[in-house]
Design a protein around this motif. Structure first.
Motif, PDB file in Angstrom:
ATOM      1  N   ARG A 193     -26.861  19.429  61.044  1.00 44.34           N
ATOM      2  CA  ARG A 193     -27.289  18.797  60.058  1.00 44.34           C
ATOM      3  C   ARG A 193     -28.868  19.241  59.240  1.00 44.34           C
ATOM      4  O   ARG A 193     -28.482  18.816  57.735  1.00 44.34           O
ATOM      5  CB  ARG A 193     -28.243  17.469  60.443  1.00 44.34           C
ATOM      6  CG  ARG A 193     -29.040  16.293  59.792  1.00 44.34           C
ATOM      7  CD  ARG A 193     -29.688  15.483  59.726  1.00 44.34           C
ATOM      8  NE  ARG A 193     -30.246  14.472  59.053  1.00 44.34           N
ATOM      9  CZ  ARG A 193     -29.499  13.792  57.998  1.00 44.34           C
ATOM     10  NH1 ARG A 193     -27.784  13.754  58.181  1.00 44.34           N
ATOM     11  NH2 ARG A 193     -29.851  13.151  57.314  1.00 44.34           N
ATOM     12  N   GLY A 194     -28.502  20.200  59.098  1.00 46.42           N
ATOM     13  CA  GLY A 194     -29.366  21.523  58.241  1.00 46.42           C
ATOM     14  C   GLY A 194     -29.181  21.846  57.839  1.00 46.42           C
ATOM     15  O   GLY A 194     -29.114  21.308  55.599  1.00 46.42           O
ATOM     16  N   ALA A 195     -27.918  22.127  57.385  1.00 49.82           N
ATOM     17  CA  ALA A 195     -26.785  22.465  57.174  1.00 49.82           C
ATOM     18  C   ALA A 195     -26.193  22.116  55.592  1.00 49.82           C
ATOM     19  O   ALA A 195     -25.757  22.805  55.014  1.00 49.82           O
ATOM     20  CB  ALA A 195     -25.587  23.568  57.807  1.00 49.82           C
ATOM     21  N   ALA A 196     -25.635  20.302  56.328  1.00 47.04           N
ATOM     22  CA  ALA A 196     -24.995  19.801  55.431  1.00 47.04           C
ATOM     23  C   ALA A 196     -25.881  19.314  54.702  1.00 47.04           C
ATOM     24  O   ALA A 196     -25.457  19.019  53.798  1.00 47.04           O
ATOM     25  CB  ALA A 196     -24.933  18.649  57.173  1.00 47.04           C
ATOM     26  N   LEU A 197     -27.537  18.887  54.650  1.00 43.88           N
ATOM     27  CA  LEU A 197     -28.310  19.037  53.682  1.00 43.88           C
ATOM     28  C   LEU A 197     -28.172  19.992  53.172  1.00 43.88           C
ATOM     29  O   LEU A 197     -28.028  19.357  51.677  1.00 43.88           O
ATOM     30  CB  LEU A 197     -29.928  18.832  54.774  1.00 43.88           C
ATOM     31  CG  LEU A 197     -30.008  17.389  55.540  1.00 43.88           C
ATOM     32  CD1 LEU A 197     -31.301  17.686  56.054  1.00 43.88           C
ATOM     33  CD2 LEU A 197     -29.965  15.767  54.233  1.00 43.88           C
ATOM     34  N   ILE A 198     -28.353  20.879  52.782  1.00 47.69           N
ATOM     35  CA  ILE A 198     -27.945  21.921  51.583  1.00 47.69           C
ATOM     36  C   ILE A 198     -27.210  21.841  51.247  1.00 47.69           C
ATOM     37  O   ILE A 198     -27.328  22.080  49.933  1.00 47.69           O
ATOM     38  CB  ILE A 198     -28.954  23.191  52.896  1.00 47.69           C
ATOM     39  CG1 ILE A 198     -29.697  23.275  53.006  1.00 47.69           C
ATOM     40  CG2 ILE A 198     -28.616  24.203  51.871  1.00 47.69           C
ATOM     41  CD1 ILE A 198     -30.129  24.596  53.961  1.00 47.69           C
ATOM     42  N   ALA A 200     -25.280  19.490  50.428  1.00 46.32           N
ATOM     43  CA  ALA A 200     -25.247  18.816  49.599  1.00 46.32           C
ATOM     44  C   ALA A 200     -26.101  18.278  48.982  1.00 46.32           C
ATOM     45  O   ALA A 200     -26.018  17.414  48.058  1.00 46.32           O
ATOM     46  CB  ALA A 200     -25.155  17.214  50.716  1.00 46.32           C
ATOM     47  N   GLY A 201     -26.911  19.801  48.726  1.00 47.58           N
ATOM     48  CA  GLY A 201     -28.056  19.472  47.611  1.00 47.58           C
ATOM     49  C   GLY A 201     -29.051  18.996  47.618  1.00 47.58           C
ATOM     50  O   GLY A 201     -30.038  18.443  46.869  1.00 47.58           O
ATOM     51  N   GLN A 202     -29.559  18.511  49.212  1.00 43.14           N
ATOM     52  CA  GLN A 202     -30.234  17.227  49.765  1.00 43.14           C
ATOM     53  C   GLN A 202     -31.290  17.926  50.204  1.00 43.14           C
ATOM     54  O   GLN A 202     -32.495  17.240  50.038  1.00 43.14           O
ATOM     55  CB  GLN A 202     -30.053  16.320  50.149  1.00 43.14           C
ATOM     56  CG  GLN A 202     -29.008  15.274  49.725  1.00 43.14           C
ATOM     57  CD  GLN A 202     -28.880  14.361  50.603  1.00 43.14           C
ATOM     58  OE1 GLN A 202     -29.227  13.945  51.631  1.00 43.14           O
ATOM     59  NE2 GLN A 202     -27.047  13.932  50.737  1.00 43.14           N
TER      60      GLN A 202
END
Length: 320
Positions: A193-198, A200-202
């Motif tokens: 999830r952390g990788a996905a947030l990064i 996605a620019g979040q």
């Protein structure tokens, strides 16, 4: 129609297990808490639910007597090593003592009905602790290094005690197994999830603890398949369920960031000593030869694919 009672039915493994059993024509009953937690999975409406607390011995015995299952799958309890350090007594009660209550209730049901009852316990590689043997198998000495491992070890030994007494009780020594249904309190889901947030620019940074710990990670639905095979095996026994390949947390991080299109993950990951555990098994890797030979079981999803599926799920959820 065979009947199963599944504790922990709203967890990662419980949700996959109930779906598989229902698809195979089983009647499925599930034990649920009175108040659900945010990380719990939706329960299939075909599952007949029974409200109960693992610390309530009388209620657990009543549910087993009322359902009269052919098989009990005990997946419930404190499932986090980190949480077990914060709540060691609760972990002992819910992960250790409750398993004995259910084992004894199953044995009492078998004695009263004259019909065999099978029991499958979700044991854990954490019972081996800092094992000197690599990989570990069913004969590896049990010497846990965390409250969670100690509670699982108690339940694991109890399975052997009741099997000797005549109950068809088996223990699945499950190594780490993941999926998109893994709660975000677990480091693997925190990473994807952390990788996905990064991506996605979040977010810009992911804070983690020990990147050098080595674990044997598999695909959760594969491990649920092993539980069912154990329930249907001619003889009850203990089985290590693992892929036989260990990877570091650092490798998991790299695979997760790679899956979302980020190669230079190091600049996004920081280390926080608060996430380090008081004691952590350095390397866990299991030898599932016995399960392959006697159950015909084998893992179907490789490490990189497992991580990629989790990261893709998290990225798609953010984009939606």
């Amino acid at each position: 129609m065979r009947t199963a009672l599944v504790t922990g039915v709203s967890g990662q493994d419980g949700s996959y297990l109930s779906e598989s059993l229902l698809a195979a024509g089983w009647a499925v009953h599930g034990l649920v808490r009175a108040a659900s937690a945010a990380h719990e999975q939706p329960i299939d409406p075909r599952v007949i639910t029974h409200t109960g607390d693992l610390a309530d011995e009388a209620r657990l015995r009543a549910v087993v007597a009322d359902v009269a299952p052919d098989v009990i799958f005990n997946l419930a309890g404190v499932s986090s090593v980190a949480q077990s350090w914060q709540q060691p007594v609760l972990t002992a009660e819910l992960t250790g003592v409750a398993a004995v209550t259910l084992l004894d209730a199953a044995w009492q049901l078998q004695e009263a009905s004259g019909t065999p009852v099978r029991f499958v316990q979700a044991s854990s590689a954490e019972i081996f602790g800092a094992a000197s043997q690599l990989p570990q198998n069913e004969d590896t000495p049990i010497r846990p290094v965390s409250p969670y491992g100690a509670a699982k070890a108690f339940a694991h030994h109890a399975v052997g005690v009741y099997r000797a007494r005549g109950l068809g009780a088996s223990a699945a020594v499950l190594y780490n197994h993941e999926s998109p249904r893994r709660p975000e309190t677990f480091v693997t889901r925190k990473i994807t999830r952390g990788a996905a947030l990064i991506a996605a620019g979040q977010s810009d940074t992911l804070m983690l603890g020990n990147l050098d710990a080595r674990r044997d990670w598999g695909w959760a639905p594969d491990y649920v398949d092993a539980l069912i095979r154990m329930a249907e095996a001619p003889e009850a026994d203990d089985f290590v369920i693992a892929t036989g390949r260990a990877h570091t947390v650092r490798e998991f991080v790299a695979a997760a960031f790679r899956a979302v299109g980020i190669e230079d993950w190091q600049r996004h990951v920081g280390l926080d000593p608060r996430f380090a555990r008081p004691s952590d098994a350095p390397e866990m890797c299991g030898d599932a030869s016995k399960a392959r030979e006697l159950l015909g079981w084998q893992p179907s999803v490789e490490f990189d694919e497992l991580v990629a599926r989790m990261a893709a799920h998290d990225l798609a959820a953010l984009r939606q």
